[in-house]
Design a protein around this motif. Structure first.
Motif, PDB file in Angstrom:
ATOM      1  N   GLN A   1      -6.429 -38.397  -7.589  1.00  0.00           N
ATOM      2  CA  GLN A   1      -5.943 -38.215  -6.186  1.00  0.00           C
ATOM      3  C   GLN A   1      -4.633 -38.647  -6.171  1.00  0.00           C
ATOM      4  O   GLN A   1      -4.103 -39.620  -6.758  1.00  0.00           O
ATOM      5  CB  GLN A   1      -6.635 -38.903  -5.299  1.00  0.00           C
ATOM      6  N   GLY A   2      -3.830 -37.754  -5.522  1.00  0.00           N
ATOM      7  CA  GLY A   2      -2.220 -38.244  -5.186  1.00  0.00           C
ATOM      8  C   GLY A   2      -1.193 -38.100  -6.637  1.00  0.00           C
ATOM      9  O   GLY A   2       0.000 -38.522  -6.428  1.00  0.00           O
ATOM     10  N   VAL A   3      -1.772 -37.397  -7.706  1.00  0.00           N
ATOM     11  CA  VAL A   3      -0.934 -37.337  -8.833  1.00  0.00           C
ATOM     12  C   VAL A   3       0.276 -36.273  -8.657  1.00  0.00           C
ATOM     13  O   VAL A   3       1.128 -36.369  -9.450  1.00  0.00           O
ATOM     14  CB  VAL A   3      -1.506 -37.151 -10.251  1.00  0.00           C
TER      15      VAL A   3
ATOM     16  N   SER B   1       8.767 -33.764 -13.236  1.00  0.00           N
ATOM     17  CA  SER B   1       8.910 -34.132 -11.803  1.00  0.00           C
ATOM     18  C   SER B   1       8.834 -32.827 -10.903  1.00  0.00           C
ATOM     19  O   SER B   1       9.579 -32.002 -10.881  1.00  0.00           O
ATOM     20  CB  SER B   1      10.205 -34.648 -11.707  1.00  0.00           C
TER      21      SER B   1
ATOM     22  N   VAL C   1      10.180 -41.362 -11.956  1.00  0.00           N
ATOM     23  CA  VAL C   1       9.655 -42.774 -11.814  1.00  0.00           C
ATOM     24  C   VAL C   1       9.912 -43.623 -13.226  1.00  0.00           C
ATOM     25  O   VAL C   1       9.408 -42.904 -14.475  1.00  0.00           O
ATOM     26  CB  VAL C   1       8.126 -42.857 -11.328  1.00  0.00           C
TER      27      VAL C   1
ATOM     28  N   LYS D   1      -0.700 -32.649  -7.713  1.00  0.00           N
ATOM     29  CA  LYS D   1      -1.169 -31.469  -8.204  1.00  0.00           C
ATOM     30  C   LYS D   1      -0.955 -30.247  -7.158  1.00  0.00           C
ATOM     31  O   LYS D   1      -0.190 -29.382  -7.666  1.00  0.00           O
ATOM     32  CB  LYS D   1      -2.821 -31.251  -8.126  1.00  0.00           C
TER      33      LYS D   1
ATOM     34  N   ASN E   1      -3.687 -30.763   1.657  1.00  0.00           N
ATOM     35  CA  ASN E   1      -3.237 -29.804   0.782  1.00  0.00           C
ATOM     36  C   ASN E   1      -2.411 -28.787   1.252  1.00  0.00           C
ATOM     37  O   ASN E   1      -1.336 -28.296   0.601  1.00  0.00           O
ATOM     38  CB  ASN E   1      -4.313 -29.250  -0.039  1.00  0.00           C
TER      39      ASN E   1
ATOM     40  N   ARG F   1       1.008 -30.191   2.137  1.00  0.00           N
ATOM     41  CA  ARG F   1       2.086 -30.510   0.854  1.00  0.00           C
ATOM     42  C   ARG F   1       2.370 -29.260   0.170  1.00  0.00           C
ATOM     43  O   ARG F   1       3.387 -29.261  -0.558  1.00  0.00           O
ATOM     44  CB  ARG F   1       1.368 -31.523   0.111  1.00  0.00           C
TER      45      ARG F   1
ATOM     46  N   THR G   1       1.935 -30.579  -5.249  1.00  0.00           N
ATOM     47  CA  THR G   1       3.462 -30.419  -5.565  1.00  0.00           C
ATOM     48  C   THR G   1       3.626 -29.656  -6.861  1.00  0.00           C
ATOM     49  O   THR G   1       4.489 -28.950  -6.652  1.00  0.00           O
ATOM     50  CB  THR G   1       4.096 -31.584  -5.439  1.00  0.00           C
TER      51      THR G   1
HETATM   52  N1  LIG Z   1       8.398 -39.302  -6.881  1.00  0.00           N
HETATM   53  C1  LIG Z   1       7.494 -38.362  -7.143  1.00  0.00           C
HETATM   54  N2  LIG Z   1       6.605 -38.027  -6.272  1.00  0.00           N
HETATM   55  C2  LIG Z   1       6.064 -36.993  -6.208  1.00  0.00           C
HETATM   56  C3  LIG Z   1       6.234 -36.041  -7.514  1.00  0.00           C
HETATM   57  N3  LIG Z   1       5.272 -35.087  -7.278  1.00  0.00           N
HETATM   58  C4  LIG Z   1       4.476 -35.383  -6.169  1.00  0.00           C
HETATM   59  N4  LIG Z   1       4.926 -36.485  -5.488  1.00  0.00           N
HETATM   60  C5  LIG Z   1       4.391 -37.165  -4.408  1.00  0.00           C
HETATM   61  O1  LIG Z   1       3.188 -37.834  -4.507  1.00  0.00           O
HETATM   62  C6  LIG Z   1       2.452 -37.629  -3.169  1.00  0.00           C
HETATM   63  C7  LIG Z   1       1.174 -36.798  -3.724  1.00  0.00           C
HETATM   64  O2  LIG Z   1       1.541 -35.431  -3.976  1.00  0.00           O
HETATM   65  P1  LIG Z   1       0.338 -34.330  -3.830  1.00  0.00           P
HETATM   66  O3  LIG Z   1       0.977 -32.882  -4.393  1.00  0.00           O
HETATM   67  O4  LIG Z   1      -0.100 -33.938  -2.485  1.00  0.00           O
HETATM   68  O5  LIG Z   1      -0.753 -34.791  -4.677  1.00  0.00           O
HETATM   69  P2  LIG Z   1      -2.316 -34.118  -5.072  1.00  0.00           P
HETATM   70  O6  LIG Z   1      -2.555 -34.431  -6.704  1.00  0.00           O
HETATM   71  O7  LIG Z   1      -2.205 -32.818  -4.612  1.00  0.00           O
HETATM   72  O8  LIG Z   1      -3.077 -34.959  -4.103  1.00  0.00           O
HETATM   73  P3  LIG Z   1      -4.526 -34.630  -3.695  1.00  0.00           P
HETATM   74  O9  LIG Z   1      -4.800 -33.364  -3.248  1.00  0.00           O
HETATM   75  O10 LIG Z   1      -4.719 -35.382  -2.335  1.00  0.00           O
HETATM   76  O11 LIG Z   1      -5.264 -35.397  -4.607  1.00  0.00           O
HETATM   77  C8  LIG Z   1       3.451 -37.159  -2.542  1.00  0.00           C
HETATM   78  O12 LIG Z   1       3.832 -37.877  -1.704  1.00  0.00           O
HETATM   79  C9  LIG Z   1       4.300 -36.276  -3.250  1.00  0.00           C
HETATM   80  O13 LIG Z   1       5.417 -35.822  -2.407  1.00  0.00           O
HETATM   81  C10 LIG Z   1       7.041 -36.264  -8.291  1.00  0.00           C
HETATM   82  O14 LIG Z   1       7.469 -35.614  -9.112  1.00  0.00           O
HETATM   83  N5  LIG Z   1       8.034 -37.601  -8.229  1.00  0.00           N
END
Ligand SMILES: Nc1nc2c(ncn2[C@@H]2O[C@H](COP(=O)(O)OP(=O)(O)OP(=O)(O)O)[C@@H](O)[C@H]2O)c(=O)[nH]1
Ligand SMILES: [Mg+2]
Length: 301
Positions: free
Chosen positions: A51-53, A212, A189, A55, A92, A95, A57
């Motif tokens: 979660q939150g990695v 990124s 990061v 995906k 989702n 984002r 984005t």
């Molecule tokens: N610094 C940084 N933050 C990022 C990057 N990609 C995504 N984020 C941030 O990470 C957070 C989670 O991004 P999501 O794309 O929602 O992640 P996800 O894996 O789809 O999350 P879930 O669907 O909830 O599991 C957001 O606040 C994004 O802005 C990146 O390359 N760099």
């Protein structure tokens, strides 16, 4: 009538078909059987990870990169939280809002986070029939690894990010077994290099790419890696095997759904007295169920 092959020609028709697929997938599969593809047409890329990695984005950035190269891209987000309770579905959707306008996005609800439901399998068939070059599927990888993604994707992309403890968790959760390509996201990061070096040996020769997604760095390189891997699999003939596996999964789920419906109907028709007084009801029920199923196939669900 909604749900004919002609509907797939434009976005609004496609949206209507997908809404119907969400509510009544069996009906869509039967109605569209003439236009479902016989040869693999879309590259199906599964995207999973904790979660939150990033995906969602990453999918936006990938879609942008692929679209600018002239490909037609659809994203399918399989989300474990109910549309009624909001939650991750909305997350989702929000984002992923910077998806390029030419890309098509759709989220489907999954009641079980380890499975890809029939409504999502049907949506995949529909998107492929609509002629998308890439269908990118996001599934959650939180907790237990979602191995269903292996059954639906030509290529599995596992997304990780640099965070203390995250690497250990990913490895424990079995994520290092299921990926074809690994992405260390959030390369902006400082700890990203640490994570990259940690993951590299576990990838056992499979590509590991640092990107990124948010700042769209190195996404072009990732696309090149994906294209290369897809090309290689296509030459080896493994894409067709994958496609057959996905169809097997779809048919399993479709038949189970049909059976469930028929069973519920059959049992719903039984009065309490019958259930109490007829311990031998099973044989009769099986006979009735067979007839009921045969009727359904002929008449449609
Ligand atoms: N610094 C940084 N933050 C990022 C990057 N990609 C995504 N984020 C941030 O990470 C957070 C989670 O991004 P999501 O794309 O929602 O992640 P996800 O894996 O789809 O999350 P879930 O669907 O909830 O599991 C957001 O606040 C994004 O802005 C990146 O390359 N760099
Ligand atoms: Mg997401």
């Amino acid at each position: 009538m909604v749900g004919t092959c002609a509907d797939l020609a434009d976005r609004s028709g496609l949206s209507r078909v997908l809404s119907l697929a969400e509510a009544r997938p069996l009906e869509v599969l039967l109605r569209l059987s003439d236009c479902l593809v016989r040869e693999p047409r879309s590259a199906v890329v599964g995207v999973t990870g904790p979660q939150g990695v990033g995906k969602s984005t990453l999918i936006s950035s990938l879609a942008r990169e692929l679209s600018s190269g002239g490909s037609r891209v659809a994203a399918l987000l399989v989300d474990p939280s109910s549309p009624l309770t909001g939650g991750a579905v909305l997350g989702n959707r929000l984002r992923i809002r910077d998806l390029p306008s030419e890309a098509f996005v759709r989220s489907v609800w999954a009641e079980d986070e380890r499975a890809v439901p029939l409504r999502a399998l049907t949506a995949l068939e529909v998107l492929e029939a609509a002629g998308y070059d890439y269908v990118i599927v996001e599934t959650p990888g939180a907790g237990q690894v979602n191995t269903s993604i292996l059954r639906i994707s030509d290529l599995v992309l596992v997304v990780l990010m640099p965070l203390l403890g995250d690497e250990v968790q990913a490895i424990k959760a079995g994520l290092m077994e299921i990926g074809d390509v690994y992405v260390v996201n959030k390369a902006d990061v400082p700890e990203a290099d640490l994570m990259y070096n940690y993951v590299k040996p576990f990838a056992k020769g499979r590509p590991v790419v640092k990107v990124s997604a948010l700042y769209r760095k190195n996404v072009g390189e990732l696309v090149e890696v994906l294209r290369g891997e897809l090309r290689r699999r296509s030459l080896e003939g493994s894409i067709e095997r994958k496609r057959a596996e996905r169809r097997r999964y779809l048919l399993e789920e479709a038949l189970l759904e049909l059976l469930h419906d028929a069973i519920r109907e059959e049992l719903g028709g039984l009065a309490s007295e019958e259930l109490l007084k007829r311990p031998d009801a099973l044989a009769e029920l099986v006979r009735d169920l067979k007839a009921r199923l045969a009727n359904r196939i002929v008449a449609g669900p």
